[in-house]
Design an enzyme around this catalytic site. Structure first.
Site, PDB file in Angstrom:
ATOM      1  N   LYS A  47       0.829  -1.206   0.000  1.00  0.00           N
ATOM      2  CA  LYS A  47       0.000   0.000   0.000  1.00  0.00           C
ATOM      3  C   LYS A  47       0.864   1.257   0.000  1.00  0.00           C
ATOM      4  CE  LYS A  47      -3.726   0.421   2.410  1.00  0.00           C
ATOM      5  NZ  LYS A  47      -4.666   0.481   3.569  1.00  0.00           N
ATOM      6  N   ARG A  72      -7.303  -6.526   2.550  1.00  0.00           N
ATOM      7  CA  ARG A  72      -7.918  -7.512   3.428  1.00  0.00           C
ATOM      8  C   ARG A  72      -6.918  -8.638   3.705  1.00  0.00           C
ATOM      9  NH1 ARG A  72      -6.725 -11.471   1.051  1.00  0.00           N
ATOM     10  NH2 ARG A  72      -7.652 -12.398  -0.811  1.00  0.00           N
ATOM     11  N   LYS A  74      -6.972 -12.604   4.706  1.00  0.00           N
ATOM     12  CA  LYS A  74      -7.885 -13.749   4.700  1.00  0.00           C
ATOM     13  C   LYS A  74      -8.049 -14.291   6.117  1.00  0.00           C
ATOM     14  CE  LYS A  74      -7.852 -16.454   1.035  1.00  0.00           C
ATOM     15  NZ  LYS A  74      -9.219 -16.322   0.516  1.00  0.00           N
ATOM     16  N   SER A  78     -11.392 -18.999   6.498  1.00  0.00           N
ATOM     17  CA  SER A  78     -11.294 -19.055   5.040  1.00  0.00           C
ATOM     18  C   SER A  78     -10.032 -19.785   4.606  1.00  0.00           C
ATOM     19  CB  SER A  78     -11.314 -17.632   4.468  1.00  0.00           C
ATOM     20  OG  SER A  78     -11.273 -17.661   3.069  1.00  0.00           O
ATOM     21  N   LYS A  82      -9.930 -23.322   2.473  1.00  0.00           N
ATOM     22  CA  LYS A  82      -9.220 -23.406   1.193  1.00  0.00           C
ATOM     23  C   LYS A  82      -8.168 -24.514   1.222  1.00  0.00           C
ATOM     24  CE  LYS A  82      -7.691 -20.380  -2.487  1.00  0.00           C
ATOM     25  NZ  LYS A  82      -7.539 -18.978  -2.926  1.00  0.00           N
ATOM     26  N   GLU A 168      -1.510 -10.699  -3.117  1.00  0.00           N
ATOM     27  CA  GLU A 168      -2.345 -10.616  -4.315  1.00  0.00           C
ATOM     28  C   GLU A 168      -2.816  -9.176  -4.482  1.00  0.00           C
ATOM     29  OE1 GLU A 168      -5.929 -13.173  -6.181  1.00  0.00           O
ATOM     30  OE2 GLU A 168      -6.495 -11.958  -4.450  1.00  0.00           O
ATOM     31  N   ALA A 180     -18.473  -5.977  -9.627  1.00  0.00           N
ATOM     32  CA  ALA A 180     -17.965  -7.129  -8.874  1.00  0.00           C
ATOM     33  C   ALA A 180     -18.536  -7.178  -7.461  1.00  0.00           C
ATOM     34  CB  ALA A 180     -16.439  -7.078  -8.825  1.00  0.00           C
TER      35      ALA A 180
END
Length: 227
Positions: A47, A72, A74, A78, A82, A168, A180
């Protein structure tokens, strides 16, 4: 997180575990907390890089290619789900080796050309390595989803070492993000299954929004030429 606070959070489950099991759980818990801190730090690094680029553009060209930035981390639930779906043993090492989207940064740009410009400038930095690139703008998903997805590796400098961490980065326009967000809300937050007809309507909306993106970019270029 301090050791004392971590111990307090483990109190509810300790009564169900043997001393050896408690030790194993506690060690993994500490490792997981350290890993979360590492990914949070990587998010801040990315950032900061993006904010510096945007600030430079504002100073040099009186223009901000980035509208805003979101991030964010995860959630443990979650991550666990995954890992289960991938059939991978749940461990901090397994998480880092197999998941590239623990840390996520979303960059919302004004125009399509800004997306590629920001991506190019970010991945050109000496300490950033491009791990993976998926262009869902030039090749949208079947449901109409559009965005540029990058997985980059950035260094995080700790007190005793340097860690290379994957982050990501999703880069999209305001219009793409609008679609989206609503599509995600309808698909994942609704108890009603989206029918084929509604899915087709959503895809049609994505096509219309894409057309608006291109038209707005053309208008912007025309205004720049007039200046």
């Amino acid at each position: 997180m301090t050791t004392q606070l971590a111990d307090e959070e483990l109190v509810p489950v300790k009564q169900f575990l043997s001393e050896n099991q408690q030790q194993i759980v506690q060690e993994f818990y500490y490792q997981f907390i350290e890993m979360e801190h590492l990914y949070e730090s990587a998010i801040r690094e990315v950032k900061t890089k993006l904010e510096i680029l945007d600030s430079e553009f504002r100073t040099k060209y009186s223009y901000n290619p980035i509208h805003h930035i979101e991030d964010r981390l995860k959630s443990p639930e979650s991550i666990f789900k995954k890992m289960q779906n991938k059939g991978i043993k749940f461990s901090c090492e397994g998480i880092r080796e197999n998941l590239n989207d623990i840390a996520g940064v979303r960059v919302i740009c004004n125009y399509i050309e800004d997306i590629y410009h920001v991506a190019e400038l970010l991945t050109a930095q000496d300490d950033v390595k491009l791990v993976q690139s998926k262009d869902y703008i030039r090749s949208p998903k079947p449901n109409g989803y559009r965005s540029l997805h990058l997985v980059i590796q950035t260094p995080v400098y700790l007190s005793d070492r340097k860690e290379l961490v994957n982050v990501e980065v999703q880069i999209r326009t305001i219009a793409m993000d609008f679609w989206a967000s609503l599509e995600h809300e309808l698909k994942y937050k609704s108890d009603v299954r989206v029918s084929a007809e509604l899915a087709e309507q959503l895809k049609d909306c994505a096509e219309q929004i894409s057309d608006i993106d291109l038209r707005m970019q053309d208008i912007y270029r025309t205004l720049k030429e007039i200046d």
